[in-house]
Every structure is written in C-alpha cells, then in structure tokens.
Design a protein around this motif. Structure first.
Motif, PDB file in Angstrom:
ATOM      1  N   VAL A   1       0.846  -1.186   0.000  1.00 28.16           N
ATOM      2  CA  VAL A   1       0.000   0.000   0.000  1.00 28.16           C
ATOM      3  C   VAL A   1       0.884   1.240   0.000  1.00 28.16           C
ATOM      4  N   ALA A   2       0.387   2.317  -0.589  1.00 24.74           N
ATOM      5  CA  ALA A   2       1.143   3.558  -0.685  1.00 24.74           C
ATOM      6  C   ALA A   2       0.197   4.731  -0.514  1.00 24.74           C
ATOM      7  N   SER A   3       0.582   5.676   0.325  1.00 26.44           N
ATOM      8  CA  SER A   3      -0.286   6.832   0.544  1.00 26.44           C
ATOM      9  C   SER A   3      -0.406   7.675  -0.722  1.00 26.44           C
ATOM     10  N   TYR A   4       0.589   7.618  -1.593  1.00 25.09           N
ATOM     11  CA  TYR A   4       0.569   8.463  -2.792  1.00 25.09           C
ATOM     12  C   TYR A   4      -0.436   7.971  -3.826  1.00 25.09           C
ATOM     13  N   SER A   5      -0.603   6.648  -3.953  1.00 23.05           N
ATOM     14  CA  SER A   5      -1.425   6.135  -5.052  1.00 23.05           C
ATOM     15  C   SER A   5      -2.565   5.216  -4.622  1.00 23.05           C
ATOM     16  N   SER A   6      -2.574   4.732  -3.378  1.00 24.16           N
ATOM     17  CA  SER A   6      -3.665   3.855  -2.939  1.00 24.16           C
ATOM     18  C   SER A   6      -4.911   4.673  -2.617  1.00 24.16           C
ATOM     19  N   HIS A  37      -9.330  -3.788   4.132  1.00 25.54           N
ATOM     20  CA  HIS A  37      -9.431  -2.707   3.155  1.00 25.54           C
ATOM     21  C   HIS A  37      -8.812  -1.442   3.728  1.00 25.54           C
ATOM     22  N   ILE A  38      -8.550  -0.515   2.840  1.00 22.92           N
ATOM     23  CA  ILE A  38      -8.018   0.790   3.246  1.00 22.92           C
ATOM     24  C   ILE A  38      -9.191   1.676   3.630  1.00 22.92           C
ATOM     25  N   VAL A  39      -9.159   2.189   4.843  1.00 22.46           N
ATOM     26  CA  VAL A  39     -10.242   3.044   5.331  1.00 22.46           C
ATOM     27  C   VAL A  39     -10.040   4.483   4.886  1.00 22.46           C
ATOM     28  N   SER A  40      -8.831   4.990   5.073  1.00 18.82           N
ATOM     29  CA  SER A  40      -8.566   6.390   4.716  1.00 18.82           C
ATOM     30  C   SER A  40      -7.114   6.548   4.295  1.00 18.82           C
ATOM     31  N   VAL A  41      -6.881   7.544   3.447  1.00 18.04           N
ATOM     32  CA  VAL A  41      -5.542   7.852   2.948  1.00 18.04           C
ATOM     33  C   VAL A  41      -5.362   9.360   2.952  1.00 18.04           C
ATOM     34  N   GLN A  42      -4.214   9.802   3.401  1.00 23.73           N
ATOM     35  CA  GLN A  42      -3.835  11.207   3.278  1.00 23.73           C
ATOM     36  C   GLN A  42      -2.456  11.258   2.626  1.00 23.73           C
ATOM     37  N   LYS A  43      -2.375  11.866   1.466  1.00 25.97           N
ATOM     38  CA  LYS A  43      -1.082  11.945   0.785  1.00 25.97           C
ATOM     39  C   LYS A  43      -0.542  13.370   0.836  1.00 25.97           C
ATOM     40  N   VAL A  44       0.761  13.477   0.705  1.00 23.29           N
ATOM     41  CA  VAL A  44       1.417  14.786   0.726  1.00 23.29           C
ATOM     42  C   VAL A  44       1.344  15.434  -0.647  1.00 23.29           C
ATOM     43  N   GLY A  45       1.501  14.637  -1.706  1.00 20.68           N
ATOM     44  CA  GLY A  45       1.487  15.205  -3.048  1.00 20.68           C
ATOM     45  C   GLY A  45       2.650  16.163  -3.237  1.00 20.68           C
ATOM     46  N   LEU A  46       2.348  17.385  -3.626  1.00 23.44           N
ATOM     47  CA  LEU A  46       3.377  18.416  -3.764  1.00 23.44           C
ATOM     48  C   LEU A  46       3.547  19.236  -2.491  1.00 23.44           C
ATOM     49  N   LEU A  55      -2.209   6.527   6.731  1.00 24.46           N
ATOM     50  CA  LEU A  55      -2.981   5.399   6.204  1.00 24.46           C
ATOM     51  C   LEU A  55      -3.735   4.741   7.348  1.00 24.46           C
ATOM     52  N   GLN A  56      -4.981   4.407   7.126  1.00 31.93           N
ATOM     53  CA  GLN A  56      -5.736   3.614   8.091  1.00 31.93           C
ATOM     54  C   GLN A  56      -6.220   2.348   7.408  1.00 31.93           C
ATOM     55  N   LEU A  57      -5.841   1.217   7.994  1.00 26.11           N
ATOM     56  CA  LEU A  57      -6.221  -0.085   7.453  1.00 26.11           C
ATOM     57  C   LEU A  57      -7.110  -0.809   8.446  1.00 26.11           C
ATOM     58  N   GLU A  58      -8.092  -1.525   7.930  1.00 23.42           N
ATOM     59  CA  GLU A  58      -8.957  -2.363   8.765  1.00 23.42           C
ATOM     60  C   GLU A  58      -9.039  -3.754   8.140  1.00 23.42           C
ATOM     61  N   PRO A 134       8.249  11.753   2.274  1.00 25.96           N
ATOM     62  CA  PRO A 134       7.125  11.959   3.211  1.00 25.96           C
ATOM     63  C   PRO A 134       5.957  11.012   2.995  1.00 25.96           C
ATOM     64  N   GLU A 135       5.890  10.385   1.820  1.00 30.22           N
ATOM     65  CA  GLU A 135       4.784   9.464   1.563  1.00 30.22           C
ATOM     66  C   GLU A 135       5.043   8.120   2.245  1.00 30.22           C
ATOM     67  N   LEU A 136       3.971   7.463   2.660  1.00 32.07           N
ATOM     68  CA  LEU A 136       4.062   6.139   3.261  1.00 32.07           C
ATOM     69  C   LEU A 136       4.026   5.080   2.168  1.00 32.07           C
ATOM     70  N   TYR A 137       4.865   4.079   2.330  1.00 35.24           N
ATOM     71  CA  TYR A 137       4.848   2.950   1.403  1.00 35.24           C
ATOM     72  C   TYR A 137       5.260   1.699   2.159  1.00 35.24           C
ATOM     73  N   PHE A 138       4.406   0.685   2.114  1.00 38.62           N
ATOM     74  CA  PHE A 138       4.696  -0.594   2.761  1.00 38.62           C
ATOM     75  C   PHE A 138       4.596  -1.685   1.700  1.00 38.62           C
ATOM     76  N   PRO A 139       5.744  -2.227   1.276  1.00 37.58           N
ATOM     77  CA  PRO A 139       5.738  -3.227   0.201  1.00 37.58           C
ATOM     78  C   PRO A 139       5.203  -4.567   0.672  1.00 37.58           C
ATOM     79  N   ALA A 140       4.962  -5.449  -0.274  1.00 41.20           N
ATOM     80  CA  ALA A 140       4.566  -6.812   0.067  1.00 41.20           C
ATOM     81  C   ALA A 140       5.650  -7.434   0.936  1.00 41.20           C
ATOM     82  N   GLY A 141       5.229  -8.113   1.994  1.00 43.88           N
ATOM     83  CA  GLY A 141       6.181  -8.696   2.939  1.00 43.88           C
ATOM     84  C   GLY A 141       6.320  -7.901   4.221  1.00 43.88           C
TER      85      GLY A 141
END
Length: 452
Positions: A1-6, A37-46, A55-58, A134-141
């Motif tokens: 999951v990634a805050s920038y694109s999820s 599922h992903i409940v909410s996302v806040q991205k930094v963008g520019l 990121l909030q996951l449930e 600043p963006e969150l990213y959690f890869p598979a694993g």
C-alpha cells in the motif's frame, strides 16, 4: 500500500504469521489468509495541502479452510518502521523533522538576528534537497501487528499450529549437554560482554544462506569510513540503509563468519544476527552458532562519543522471530529449545542495555527450502510511491521547506525542545517499565502478527 497512489476501499490481503491466543493456545493456522481494506488515505502530493501522510487499514475477515470468519482488527504497529501508529492510523512524520532539518531550523532561528545572513538556510535547502520521503509505502512482505477490537468467533475444534518434525529423545539429551559447553556471550573489540548466544543452526552453508534469503534477510556491509558516512547520512535525513554495517563482535576469539539483518524503512530499527561456524558437526552436517538482537532506536553514547543502537530487552522475542521467519520460508525441519539452567536470566550488554532471557538456545535443523507459506500469495503490480519526476519532487521539497519557516522562532523552538524532552522522559520510563515487567509480546491474547 502507498499513501501516494492507494485509494480508500482498496482490498488488501495477507496471511497470519503468528496467531492470536485463546487461553494460551493459538487459534489460527500460520498462513491463514486475512482480508481487509483501506479506510482512509492522506497523501502529501506536492505539499501544498498536507505536510504529512497517513494510512488507516482495517481487517474484517480471515479465511480458514475456505470458510470466511468475520473479525474486526486494526493496526497496532508496523514492524521495523519509523512511523507511529495512533488509534489504528499509521502516521508519517514531517520531512523537515529530522536531525538535518532540526539543525537547519535552529541555524535559521539564530540567523534571524542577523538579517543579512537569513538567506543562507533557505538557499542551502534549495541547493541540497536531502529530505526523507514523506509518503508512506509498505511493500509486500511488511509485518503488521494487529489488535482485535471485537471478539472473534471460531467453530469448536482442534487448534492448529505449524508442526515440525521433532528431534528424538536421545538427540534432545545430547543437545542439552552440548549447549552447556558453548560460550554464553559474545565479546566486543575491547573485551566487554555483548550479546547472548541464543541460536544454533544445523545444516550446510548453502542451506543457511538460502533460508535467510528466502525469509527476506540481507547481509550487512563491512565496516569502513565510506559506509560509516552512509550510515550517519541515513540517520541525519531519516533514510533507510538496507545493508547497514554491524559492529564487530567475537566468539571464542573469532569474528562472525557473516552478519544478517532485516529492516523496513528506518535505520534505527532492524532485526540482526551474527553467525559463527563451529568446528564440530552434527550427523555430518555443519553447525553454526548465532547471536540475535533487535534494534529499536538510536542514542548518543557520551562515554564513547558515538551513536549506538538501543536493543529490545526481551531478546527471546528476536530469537523466536528468526525461528518463525525460517519456518515460514519452508526451510526448517525441526526445532528444539535446549536449556542452560545455570545461566542468568537478566544481564547488561556493552552499551548498558538490559537483556532478559529464558537462557534457552533454539536449535534449528535446516532443510532445503520448499513450500513457503507465502508461495500462494499472488503478486501485484508495483505501486507509484511518490511523484514521478525529479522536478516534481524538487518542488515538493521546496514547498515543505518554506512551509516550515514559521517554526524558526524562539517560541516554537522552546515548545519543540520541551515536547522532545517530555517524549524522551516518557520513553525512558516506558522502557524501564517494560524491562521490569518482561512480558513477551506472544502472551497478548488479542494480538496477531500479520504479513501482507
């Protein structure tokens, strides 16, 4: 999951790597599928609207033997991550709130008293834009610790756990005797007692190498001036250094044959292991001794005038994490915990960290890796984790830097210093409380370890 694109509502899947407990017993088979599922996302963008990401996951069901079971669970922590979790929300930090950024803010505040030099800090940031992502990213694993927020109802029946082939009684008795002859502690370069020898591997060099590779561990770099600069730079700007060097330790006068580690996105947090070959063999297989600990932070050592990692006190947790990782990779034939009853349960390492242990050595007989638990997990296309172009990322750094200018004043600096001092005081007392309690995380019934 990634805050920038999820996006909210996106389905996420993973599997159980450590079951929650009911009356002290695991209730889910390792490898059980978990969906959420992903409940909410806040991205930094520019950076114009938000300075931080979240990121909030449930997770709402597990699928055991093709039968879905409803659950309600949120994220309690992310293993080896630099981000904090509050009320189930994974929160990223400000890119400017690093050692590098705080130093720049302090210099900026000082230069405010000399208007002619105030331009130096913004100009330096514009030229050397070395800020963490600043963006969150959690890869598979990625390993997540989940907490149930409601009871989980399961059908009555046998509770399942991963089964290993057992050592014979005669082999166990021999192992009990043999561990009494191995050194209990490793030594530093200066001869001070360091870590506890708490693992023994039986298998070939190739089996050991493939087991840790399959479990996601990597080798550490050699200690050198260049790698030292890379490590300090990673700390200063909160970057990850995947192959961060480890200090030299000795066992029976020898340095380790190799050192391994496993991290995520923080140079301050990692699992690590040093391994030494033994001159003896077991059933014509090579024998290796290991010393494992988990880094949970970095602190400045006044005595040595250097930075040092802070170690998790309950070192048995790290030992069992290694057993679990190699088991999930399908590389373990059998495991036995040989006891050293005369060994102390509490001690201190060379940097002053308290170590707590049951004094057992986990003896792991390896096999050629097959049928890893995660073999059936479907692959997904890579996510976009940040702005695609260097220009966009450069603009983002400058936007975040100039948004940070309002903090360069005496009032905010006093507040920030006070907040940091209170946080350090609370952390110190929390560490002391946990060390006194010495309760392994495996005993927390409503908690499950999870990997997606």
């Amino acid at each position: 999951v990634a805050s920038y694109s999820s996006s909210p509502g996106t389905v996420i899947r993973g599997f159980i790597i450590e079951s929650p407990l009911c009356e002290g017993l695991p209730v889910l088979q390792t490898g059980t599928l978990v969906e959420g599922h992903i409940v909410s996302v806040q991205k930094v963008g520019l950076g114009f609207h938000h300075e931080t990401s979240s990121l909030q996951l449930e997770f709402d069901r597990v699928i055991e033997n093709d039968v879905p079971v409803e659950i309600r669970a949120g994220v309690l922590s992310v293993d080896n991550a630099g981000q904090k979790v509050k009320d189930g929300v994974i929160r990223g930090g400000r890119s400017t709130k690093t050692f590098h950024g705080v130093l720049g803010n302090t210099l900026g505040y000082v230069m405010m008293w000399h208007p002619g030099s105030f331009w130096i800090v913004p100009a330096t940031r514009a030229t050397f834009s070395a800020f963490p992502e600043p963006e969150l990213y959690f890869p598979a694993g990625t390993d997540l610790l989940l907490q149930l927020s409601a009871p989980m109802l399961l059908a009555a029946g046998e509770r399942l756990v991963i089964q290993h082939q057992e050592f014979t009684r005669a082999e166990m008795a021999e192992l009990d005797q043999r561990v009494l002859s191995i050194p209990e502690r490793t030594l530093t370069v200066k001869g001070h007692e360091a870590d506890v020898v708490n693992l023994e591997f039986i298998g070939s060099h190739d089996q050991l190498e493939q087991a840790f590779k399959g479990a996601g561990w990597v080798s550490s770099d050699e200690i050198s001036s260049w790698n030292g600069i890379r490590e300090y730079t990673a700390f200063a700007v909160s970057h990850i250094y995947v192959h961060s060097p480890m200090s030299k330790q000795y066992l029976e006068g020898n340095t380790s044959d190799f050192s391994l580690e496993k991290g995520l996105n923080s140079v301050a947090k990692r699992d690590h292991l040093r391994v030494w070959s033994e001159p003896v063999s077991w059933d014509q297989n090579a024998v290796w001794l290991g010393s494992s600990t988990r880094d949970i932070g970095i602190r400045w050592m006044l005595r040595d005038r250097n930075f040092a990692h802070r170690i998790e006190s309950d070192i048995d947790v790290e030992r069992e994490r290694i057993v679990r990782d190699l088991t999930l990779a399908g590389c373990v034939e059998s495991v036995y915990h040989a006891q050293r009853r005369a060994m102390r349960a509490s001690m201190v390492n060379a940097t002053g960290d308290k170590l707590l242990t049951d004094a057992a050595v986990a003896v792991i007989r390896l096999k050629n890796c097959d049928a890893p638990v995660f073999a059936g997990v479907s692959s997904v296309p890579p996510l976009v984790t940040r702005p695609r172009t260097k220009l966009a990322r450069y603009v983002r750094v400058q936007v975040l830097s100039f948004r940070d200018l309002w903090r360069e004043n005496a009032v905010y600096n006093a507040f920030d210093i006070s907040r940091t001092a209170v946080s350090l005081w609370r952390r110190k007392h929390e560490i002391s409380r946990q060390a006194r309690a010495a309760v392994p995380q495996f005993s927390l019934d409503p908690i499950a370890a999870f990997q997606y």
